[in-house]
Scaffold this active site. Structure first.
Site, mmCIF file in Angstrom:
data_model
loop_
_atom_site.group_PDB
_atom_site.id
_atom_site.type_symbol
_atom_site.label_atom_id
_atom_site.label_comp_id
_atom_site.label_asym_id
_atom_site.label_seq_id
_atom_site.Cartn_x
_atom_site.Cartn_y
_atom_site.Cartn_z
ATOM 1 N N TRP A 17 0.864 -1.181 0.000
ATOM 2 C CA TRP A 17 0.000 0.000 0.000
ATOM 3 C C TRP A 17 0.905 1.236 0.000
ATOM 4 O O TRP A 17 1.789 1.356 0.859
ATOM 5 C CB TRP A 17 -0.865 -0.047 1.262
ATOM 6 C CG TRP A 17 -1.824 1.073 1.445
ATOM 7 C CD1 TRP A 17 -2.682 1.585 0.514
ATOM 8 C CD2 TRP A 17 -2.031 1.818 2.642
ATOM 9 N NE1 TRP A 17 -3.411 2.602 1.072
ATOM 10 C CE2 TRP A 17 -3.032 2.768 2.379
ATOM 11 C CE3 TRP A 17 -1.475 1.765 3.926
ATOM 12 C CZ2 TRP A 17 -3.480 3.661 3.330
ATOM 13 C CZ3 TRP A 17 -1.926 2.654 4.874
ATOM 14 C CH2 TRP A 17 -2.917 3.590 4.578
ATOM 15 N N ASP A 19 -0.279 -5.697 9.277
ATOM 16 C CA ASP A 19 -1.296 -4.680 8.995
ATOM 17 C C ASP A 19 -2.578 -5.437 8.624
ATOM 18 O O ASP A 19 -2.624 -6.136 7.605
ATOM 19 C CB ASP A 19 -0.823 -3.789 7.835
ATOM 20 C CG ASP A 19 -1.793 -2.649 7.560
ATOM 21 O OD1 ASP A 19 -2.836 -2.553 8.234
ATOM 22 O OD2 ASP A 19 -1.503 -1.852 6.643
ATOM 23 N N LYS A 35 -12.997 -0.620 7.296
ATOM 24 C CA LYS A 35 -13.673 -1.360 6.221
ATOM 25 C C LYS A 35 -14.706 -2.338 6.785
ATOM 26 O O LYS A 35 -15.826 -2.410 6.298
ATOM 27 C CB LYS A 35 -12.665 -2.144 5.371
ATOM 28 C CG LYS A 35 -11.310 -1.503 5.228
ATOM 29 C CD LYS A 35 -11.258 -0.420 4.194
ATOM 30 C CE LYS A 35 -9.925 0.299 4.283
ATOM 31 N NZ LYS A 35 -9.614 1.166 3.198
HETATM 32 C C1 LMR Z 1 -7.058 2.299 -0.123
HETATM 33 O O1 LMR Z 1 -6.018 1.657 -0.216
HETATM 34 O O2 LMR Z 1 -7.698 2.707 -1.108
HETATM 35 C C2 LMR Z 1 -7.633 2.592 1.235
HETATM 36 O O3 LMR Z 1 -6.882 1.955 2.207
HETATM 37 C C3 LMR Z 1 -7.828 4.042 1.478
HETATM 38 C C4 LMR Z 1 -6.536 4.796 1.672
HETATM 39 O O4 LMR Z 1 -6.448 5.514 2.677
HETATM 40 O O5 LMR Z 1 -5.626 4.706 0.836
#
Ligand code: LMR
Length: 398
Positions: free
Chosen positions: A130, A211, A246
């Site tokens: 991420w 996470d 979520k």
């Molecule tokens: C995402 O990956 O779209 C979500 O976790 C929202 C974010 O804060 O990036």
């Protein structure tokens, strides 16, 4: 003083929200930011959340401060949701949980905590991960290393390469894993792979940091924490950041938890005091409203059942959409194989197309997705799937 500051580009994920809202095309589709959407494209407030919120408004008699660790009942209930009752009992003396402002708040508090324990720590994150992991952990001072994770051509985990890369990790390095529903690729470790990672962490003396942002949105509330519980039961130390954004749909309320498992009961007091002091130094104490809603749901049998049922519907809908999208693309005779979408977990998968194709989907068709080609599967519905499949075929053929 401010004249030296440069304008920054919008966040690659959050920027899509603003672009989507500004787009006037009635056919537009939002496959960008990771929020759940129902069959009508809405992100509803869950029924149990509405009911808990009503009860909270009726019964709450004070808005006085709670404290840097948040509400102790919420802390315990969320620890039990993640670890299960038996393991919570077994680890009673060695664990502590603090309420944090969402998953991001938890990641940041954890990063500051790691820096206090070991200022030279390196943290190994998956390639890809991420994107916000990098600023959240890096700005605290952690040195970020990457390990191979996703094979974009074959849509599988590069597991042997991951293990080989982690051989160069040092004792006391951190290993960041996604508990379930890997963001962005949707490819999760199998039970055997979790066991191999556990063995590697034990062998090399790594501290695992999980996470967990999507518990309940992959295979089930219990199934999705197989790896977390395996590691919690067998490693001397563990950090888990869990989020209620979520699975409770509480995104804007900022509700999360950081659970730390320590080597011994004696360390627990020091760890809790450090976590409280870090929270105090950043935001003093976490917001209460969303956490109170989660507490009310988890401690009431009926509300908990209602929440579990609605979460199951959400999960089933996502998994159904995965199957539908992959079979619709196959039936349309697309030469590329999209069958992997059916097997991946959670909200996200990569379409596996390049940035120019992503930009064409956004610019020519108003279909919004992240540059990496990550889509939020939950953004698909009966009203937009034909347009999505047709547009994707056109872009693939160009
Ligand atoms: C995402 O990956 O779209 C979500 O976790 C929202 C974010 O804060 O990036």
């Amino acid at each position: 003083m401010f004249e030296t500051l440069q304008s920054l580009n919008a966040d690659p994920i959050l920027g899509l929200m603003a672009a989507f809202r500004a787009d006037c095309n009635p056919a537009k589709i939002d496959l960008g930011v990771g929020v759940y959407k129902d069959s009508r494209g809405r992100t509803p407030v869950m029924a149990a959340v509405k009911e808990a919120e009503t009860r909270l408004l009726e019964t709450q008699d004070s808005k006085s401060y709670v404290g840097p660790a948040g509400d102790a009942d919420y802390d315990e209930l969320t620890a039990r949701l993640v670890l299960g009752d038996a393991l919570c009992q077994q680890l009673q003396e060695r664990r502590c949980t603090v309420q944090v402002p969402g998953g991001c708040g938890g990641l940041r508090v954890a990063a500051e905590f790691i820096m206090k324990a070991n200022p030279r720590a390196r943290i190994w994150v998956s390639d890809p991960t991420w994107p916000n992991h990098v600023p959240l952990l890096g700005t605290a001072g952690l040195q970020i290393e990457t390990y191979p994770y996703y094979d974009y051509d074959n849509h599988v985990i590069r597991f042997e390469e991951m293990l080989a890369a982690l051989q160069s990790a040092n004792a006391n390095d951190l290993l960041l894993l996604h508990g379930c529903c890997h963001n962005p690729c949707g490819a999760d470790l199998s039970a055997d792979q979790w066991q191999a990672v556990r063995d590697l962490a034990l062998d090399k003396g790594l501290t695992v940091f999980i996470d967990l942002a999507y518990q309940g949105l992959g295979d089930g509330l219990e199934e999705d924490v197989y790896g977390v519980r395996l590691l919690a039961a067998s490693l001397p130390e563990l950090l888990v950041v869990s989020s209620c954004s979520k699975n409770f749909g509480l995104y804007r309320e900022r509700v999360g938890a950081l659970t730390v498992i320590c080597q011994s009961g004696a360390q627990r007091a020091a760890v809790s005091s450090q976590l409280a002091s870090i929270a105090r130094g950043i935001y003093s104490m976490p917001p209460d409203h969303g956490a109170a809603i989660v507490r009310i749901i988890l401690e009431d049998q009926d509300l908990r059942l209602s929440w579990d049922r609605e979460l199951t519907e959400m999960r089933d809908r996502i998994n159904g959409l995965r199957a539908t999208l992959s079979s619709r693309l196959a039936a349309a005779g697309v030469p590329d194989d999209f069958s992997f979408i059916r097997n991946e977990k959670g909200m996200f998968s990569f379409l596996g197309i390049g940035i120019p194709q992503v930009q064409r989907l956004i610019g020519d068709y108003s279909i919004y997705l992240v540059d990496s080609s990550r889509i939020n599967v939950a953004g698909i519905n009966d009203s937009n799937i034909d347009y999505l499949v047709d547009s994707l075929i056109k872009v693939l053929q160009q």
